[in-house]
Design an enzyme around this catalytic site. Structure first.
Site, PDB file in Angstrom:
ATOM      1  N   GLY A 106     -10.514  -3.730   7.184  1.00 37.34           N
ATOM      2  CA  GLY A 106     -10.307  -3.659   8.629  1.00 37.34           C
ATOM      3  C   GLY A 106     -10.890  -4.834   9.390  1.00 37.34           C
ATOM      4  O   GLY A 106     -11.378  -5.816   8.800  1.00 37.34           O
ATOM      5  N   HIS A 157     -11.687  -7.057  -2.361  1.00 37.93           N
ATOM      6  CA  HIS A 157     -10.933  -6.414  -1.279  1.00 37.93           C
ATOM      7  C   HIS A 157     -11.626  -6.742   0.044  1.00 37.93           C
ATOM      8  O   HIS A 157     -12.701  -7.335   0.065  1.00 37.93           O
ATOM      9  CB  HIS A 157     -10.903  -4.893  -1.498  1.00 37.93           C
ATOM     10  CG  HIS A 157      -9.910  -4.486  -2.527  1.00 37.93           C
ATOM     11  ND1 HIS A 157      -8.767  -3.806  -2.220  1.00 37.93           N
ATOM     12  CD2 HIS A 157      -9.881  -4.712  -3.864  1.00 37.93           C
ATOM     13  CE1 HIS A 157      -8.072  -3.607  -3.329  1.00 37.93           C
ATOM     14  NE2 HIS A 157      -8.731  -4.150  -4.345  1.00 37.93           N
ATOM     15  N   SER A 189       0.850  -1.200   0.000  1.00 40.19           N
ATOM     16  CA  SER A 189       0.000   0.000   0.000  1.00 40.19           C
ATOM     17  C   SER A 189       0.883   1.246   0.000  1.00 40.19           C
ATOM     18  O   SER A 189       2.093   1.165   0.244  1.00 40.19           O
ATOM     19  CB  SER A 189      -0.901   0.002   1.235  1.00 40.19           C
ATOM     20  OG  SER A 189      -0.099   0.221   2.395  1.00 40.19           O
ATOM     21  N   GLU A 226     -11.285  -0.371 -10.012  1.00 43.26           N
ATOM     22  CA  GLU A 226     -12.352  -0.656  -9.046  1.00 43.26           C
ATOM     23  C   GLU A 226     -13.620   0.121  -9.374  1.00 43.26           C
ATOM     24  O   GLU A 226     -13.580   1.300  -9.718  1.00 43.26           O
ATOM     25  CB  GLU A 226     -11.902  -0.323  -7.606  1.00 43.26           C
ATOM     26  CG  GLU A 226     -12.992  -0.627  -6.564  1.00 43.26           C
ATOM     27  CD  GLU A 226     -12.523  -0.601  -5.112  1.00 43.26           C
ATOM     28  OE1 GLU A 226     -11.322  -0.778  -4.864  1.00 43.26           O
ATOM     29  OE2 GLU A 226     -13.396  -0.409  -4.231  1.00 43.26           O
ATOM     30  N   ASN A 232      -8.060 -10.270  -1.310  1.00 38.25           N
ATOM     31  CA  ASN A 232      -7.118  -9.427  -0.564  1.00 38.25           C
ATOM     32  C   ASN A 232      -7.204  -9.656   0.940  1.00 38.25           C
ATOM     33  O   ASN A 232      -8.296  -9.577   1.523  1.00 38.25           O
ATOM     34  CB  ASN A 232      -7.438  -7.949  -0.812  1.00 38.25           C
ATOM     35  CG  ASN A 232      -6.994  -7.493  -2.182  1.00 38.25           C
ATOM     36  OD1 ASN A 232      -6.663  -8.297  -3.041  1.00 38.25           O
ATOM     37  ND2 ASN A 232      -6.997  -6.193  -2.391  1.00 38.25           N
ATOM     38  N   ILE A 233      -6.057  -9.888   1.543  1.00 39.39           N
ATOM     39  CA  ILE A 233      -6.017 -10.170   2.981  1.00 39.39           C
ATOM     40  C   ILE A 233      -4.905  -9.358   3.646  1.00 39.39           C
ATOM     41  O   ILE A 233      -3.731  -9.506   3.304  1.00 39.39           O
ATOM     42  CB  ILE A 233      -5.806 -11.681   3.223  1.00 39.39           C
ATOM     43  CG1 ILE A 233      -7.018 -12.464   2.697  1.00 39.39           C
ATOM     44  CG2 ILE A 233      -5.586 -11.973   4.721  1.00 39.39           C
ATOM     45  CD1 ILE A 233      -6.771 -13.921   2.451  1.00 39.39           C
ATOM     46  N   ASP A 275      -1.247  -1.723  -3.997  1.00 41.88           N
ATOM     47  CA  ASP A 275      -2.616  -1.796  -3.483  1.00 41.88           C
ATOM     48  C   ASP A 275      -3.175  -0.367  -3.346  1.00 41.88           C
ATOM     49  O   ASP A 275      -2.524   0.498  -2.757  1.00 41.88           O
ATOM     50  CB  ASP A 275      -2.548  -2.486  -2.107  1.00 41.88           C
ATOM     51  CG  ASP A 275      -3.903  -2.864  -1.560  1.00 41.88           C
ATOM     52  OD1 ASP A 275      -4.831  -3.086  -2.367  1.00 41.88           O
ATOM     53  OD2 ASP A 275      -4.034  -2.956  -0.319  1.00 41.88           O
ATOM     54  N   HIS A 276      -4.345  -0.145  -3.882  1.00 36.84           N
ATOM     55  CA  HIS A 276      -5.028   1.159  -3.758  1.00 36.84           C
ATOM     56  C   HIS A 276      -4.192   2.362  -4.200  1.00 36.84           C
ATOM     57  O   HIS A 276      -4.093   3.357  -3.465  1.00 36.84           O
ATOM     58  CB  HIS A 276      -5.515   1.383  -2.320  1.00 36.84           C
ATOM     59  CG  HIS A 276      -6.611   0.460  -1.926  1.00 36.84           C
ATOM     60  ND1 HIS A 276      -7.890   0.560  -2.405  1.00 36.84           N
ATOM     61  CD2 HIS A 276      -6.604  -0.629  -1.112  1.00 36.84           C
ATOM     62  CE1 HIS A 276      -8.640  -0.409  -1.918  1.00 36.84           C
ATOM     63  NE2 HIS A 276      -7.875  -1.160  -1.129  1.00 36.84           N
ATOM     64  N   ASP A 281      -7.202   3.045  -7.960  1.00 36.43           N
ATOM     65  CA  ASP A 281      -8.502   3.041  -7.293  1.00 36.43           C
ATOM     66  C   ASP A 281      -9.180   4.396  -7.479  1.00 36.43           C
ATOM     67  O   ASP A 281      -8.986   5.321  -6.697  1.00 36.43           O
ATOM     68  CB  ASP A 281      -8.304   2.720  -5.803  1.00 36.43           C
ATOM     69  CG  ASP A 281      -9.634   2.662  -5.069  1.00 36.43           C
ATOM     70  OD1 ASP A 281     -10.673   2.923  -5.702  1.00 36.43           O
ATOM     71  OD2 ASP A 281      -9.633   2.362  -3.863  1.00 36.43           O
TER      72      ASP A 281
HETATM   73  O1  G3H Z   1      -6.813  -1.747   1.982  1.00 36.98           O
HETATM   74  C1  G3H Z   1      -5.969  -1.336   2.772  1.00 36.98           C
HETATM   75  C2  G3H Z   1      -4.907  -2.228   3.270  1.00 36.98           C
HETATM   76  O2  G3H Z   1      -5.350  -2.967   4.370  1.00 36.98           O
HETATM   77  C3  G3H Z   1      -3.650  -1.458   3.527  1.00 36.98           C
HETATM   78  O3  G3H Z   1      -3.633  -0.863   4.773  1.00 36.98           O
HETATM   79  O4  G3H Z   1      -2.943   1.487   4.257  1.00 36.98           O
HETATM   80  O5  G3H Z   1      -2.705   0.542   6.551  1.00 36.98           O
HETATM   81  O6  G3H Z   1      -1.219  -0.219   4.695  1.00 36.98           O
HETATM   82  P1  G3H Z   1      -2.567   0.318   5.095  1.00 36.98           P
HETATM   83  P1  13P Z   2      -8.808  -6.668   4.981  1.00 39.14           P
HETATM   84  O1  13P Z   2      -8.777  -5.443   5.847  1.00 39.14           O
HETATM   85  O2  13P Z   2     -10.116  -7.354   5.047  1.00 39.14           O
HETATM   86  O3  13P Z   2      -7.669  -7.579   5.242  1.00 39.14           O
HETATM   87  O4  13P Z   2      -8.667  -6.158   3.447  1.00 39.14           O
HETATM   88  C1  13P Z   2      -7.413  -5.950   2.869  1.00 39.14           C
HETATM   89  C2  13P Z   2      -7.511  -5.267   1.545  1.00 39.14           C
HETATM   90  O5  13P Z   2      -8.521  -5.218   0.891  1.00 39.14           O
HETATM   91  C3  13P Z   2      -6.271  -4.645   1.042  1.00 39.14           C
HETATM   92  O6  13P Z   2      -6.493  -3.944  -0.137  1.00 39.14           O
HETATM   93 ZN    ZN Z   3      -8.364  -3.020  -0.341  1.00 45.02          ZN
END
Ligand code: G3H
Ligand code: 13P
Ligand code: ZN
Length: 327
Positions: free
Chosen positions: A187, A229, A50, A140, A272-273, A88-89, A110
């Site tokens: 989350g 996601h 991310s 997305e 996504n996890i 990611d995002h 995104d």
């Molecule tokens: O979708 C978000 C992911 O869980 C990334 O989280 O921005 O805290 O790295 P983060």
């Molecule tokens: P979770 O918060 O469910 O693990 O989702 C992660 C995610 O979508 C990262 O892009």
């Molecule tokens: Zn996500």
């Protein structure tokens, strides 16, 4: 093996009725725990980074750690671990470009919170640059409730993907995969207690995902890889340990595993996890300190933390995603 794109992974996953795990990485122990599980299970893998992870660890550290994992797999297990490194995002063209220039094989742009035409234009711009550089792109449509990076997306703002938009979006942008909103969210608190029912033991039971939307999307985009996601299951054994060991996470609830399994059998090729990795690590470390209050060497708690991540990821690869043995 070099870092790969998701092209072949997704084709095989779609045809085989399984999904690839996309795990968020932030440091060495997380990368090691995940890759060790994938090596043991001969599973293809997506490691995703991310904007926050890049700010925390720096692009170059994460890239070199992932390259080290690939080299280690070859040297110690004689295994060509296929890894896609994914942004990611991504929220701007510049961020996506920086990751493409820095060696990622996949990026997400995104634009889901923007008006439709703006989302199309931004996504198209990223796709043009990415495809010129041999990189694939995830777009997305629809907004997830919960936290996305530092931006708070409130539950009221969440809107499911509108199936009638997906063909136009994919055609006009040229994306390689599409993330959709069918009721998952980011989350460890995916649903409020008021949105859930309780089972006989008082455990929260979340409302089911909108499989009707997924089916409609699948019908309109046959053979096209769909992404989910916010797909952590928030295992209650981790939440219990955290709460018993000084933490405070009341009513944390995730997506039931059987629903993710069902999505993986359908058009969903990437799941996504992130939160489940955080929960496994935090539960393990909290428990460690309760049992060993005298410890202060990080190796004493990070080593079992890494093992906890490996065990959790192994469970996902085998029992939820079904991608074990597919590399
Ligand atoms: O979708 C978000 C992911 O869980 C990334 O989280 O921005 O805290 O790295 P983060
Ligand atoms: P979770 O918060 O469910 O693990 O989702 C992660 C995610 O979508 C990262 O892009
Ligand atoms: Zn996500």
């Amino acid at each position: 093996m070099a870092i790969v794109t998701t092209k072949e992974m997704f084709k095989k996953a779609y045809d085989g009725g399984y999904a690839i795990g996309a795990f968020n990485v932030n440091n060495m122990e997380i990368i090691q725990g995940i890759t060790e599980a994938a090596i043991d299970q001969h599973a293809p893998l997506i490691l995703q980074v991310s904007k926050g992870a890049r700010a925390y660890a720096k692009h170059v550290y994460l890239m070199k750690l992932i390259e080290a994992a690939i080299e280690d797999a070859e040297q110690t297990a004689g295994f060509d671990l296929p890894i896609c490194v994914h942004l990611d995002h991504g929220d701007t063209f510049e961020l996506c470009k920086s990751c493409i220039d820095g060696g990622f094989s996949s990026v997400m742009i995104d634009g889901s919170s923007k008006p439709y035409e703006e989302n199309v234009a931004l996504t198209r711009k990223v796709v043009e640059y990415a495809h010129d550089h041999g990189v694939v792109v995830e777009g997305e449509l629809g907004t997830l409730a919960g936290i996305e990076d530092e931006v708070n997306v409130s539950a009221e703002d969440s809107s499911y993907t509108r199936p009638e938009e997906v063909e136009d979006f994919v055609k006009r942008t040229g994306v390689d995969s599409l993330a959709i909103a069918i009721g998952t969210s980011h989350g460890a608190y995916k649903f409020t207690a008021a949105q859930c029912t309780r089972d006989a033991d008082g455990k929260l039971v979340p409302p089911p995902l909108r499989f009707d939307i997924l089916r409609e999307v699948e019908k309109r985009l046959p053979g096209f890889p769909i992404v989910l996601h916010g797909s952590s299951s928030v295992p209650q054994e981790f939440v219990k340990i955290i709460n018993e060991c000084g933490g405070k996470m009341p009513d944390a609830v995730g997506i039931p595993e059987e629903q993710l399994r069902e999505a993986a059998r359908m058009a969903v090729c990437k799941i996504n996890i992130d939160s489940d990795l955080r929960l496994a690590l935090t539960a393990c470390i909290r428990k460690h300190f309760v049992e060993h209050p005298d410890h202060f060497d990080p190796r004493q708690y990070l080593k079992p933390g890494r093992e906890a991540i490996k065990a959790m990821v192994t469970h996902k690869l085998v029992n939820v995603l079904g991608c074990n043995g597919k590399a």
